[in-house]
Enzyme design. Sequence first.
Site, PDB file in Angstrom:
ATOM      1  N   HIS A  71       0.859  -1.187   0.000  1.00 50.54           N
ATOM      2  CA  HIS A  71       0.000   0.000   0.000  1.00 50.54           C
ATOM      3  C   HIS A  71       0.897   1.240   0.000  1.00 50.54           C
ATOM      4  CE1 HIS A  71      -3.737  -2.077   1.970  1.00 50.54           C
ATOM      5  NE2 HIS A  71      -3.198  -2.801   0.987  1.00 50.54           N
ATOM      6  N   GLU A 100       1.002   3.835   1.847  1.00 50.39           N
ATOM      7  CA  GLU A 100       1.506   4.205   3.175  1.00 50.39           C
ATOM      8  C   GLU A 100       2.680   3.327   3.593  1.00 50.39           C
ATOM      9  OE1 GLU A 100      -1.652   3.474   2.207  1.00 50.39           O
ATOM     10  OE2 GLU A 100      -3.044   4.012   3.810  1.00 50.39           O
ATOM     11  N   CYS A 150      -6.022   1.692   5.966  1.00 46.82           N
ATOM     12  CA  CYS A 150      -6.621   0.438   6.414  1.00 46.82           C
ATOM     13  C   CYS A 150      -6.008   0.074   7.778  1.00 46.82           C
ATOM     14  CB  CYS A 150      -6.350  -0.659   5.384  1.00 46.82           C
ATOM     15  SG  CYS A 150      -4.632  -1.205   5.331  1.00 46.82           S
ATOM     16  N   CYS A 165      -2.162  -0.476   7.650  1.00 51.43           N
ATOM     17  CA  CYS A 165      -1.392   0.757   7.503  1.00 51.43           C
ATOM     18  C   CYS A 165      -1.471   1.616   8.760  1.00 51.43           C
ATOM     19  CB  CYS A 165      -1.863   1.526   6.279  1.00 51.43           C
ATOM     20  SG  CYS A 165      -1.466   0.673   4.725  1.00 51.43           S
TER      21      CYS A 165
END
Length: 151
Positions: free
Chosen positions: A53, A55, A83, A86
């Site tokens: 992701h 992040e 999420c 993260c």
Amino acid sequence: MTGFTSYMDIALEEARAAGLRGEVPVGAVLVGPHGVVARAGNRVRELHDPTAHAEMLVIRAACKVLQNERLGGYDLYVTLEPCPMCAAAIAGARVARLYYGASDPKSGGVEVGARVFSHAQCHHVPEVYDGIAAEDSTAMLRDFFAKRRDG
């Protein structure tokens, strides 16, 4: 916030680039006292890595650049509410401030869903500011998924 400068435009650039690569258009940028430290967009499909992701990629890159696993004093801008995975990484890295655009009612981990920062097991809670460029972030995600459904 006197003297506040948003870096969400850079996160939006990264999200657009991710979308063009066929990734879910999410972008992130980490900034500190001297400006941008790291920036990235989602690369889950490209890297065949469910943890890639935006992040996570930014946190990994920034820690490598700064030679430190702690990012205290640094700000993270993300186009979509992080999420739970993260959010946990943000807490673990001790990011000082989190700015995000669109809320994620399906998979969010900050204001909806798991609400990672509200758990007693969360040892660090960043300052959280939501809704930064939310309309742009939401429109990009909506358009991306509409094209996938229609295409």
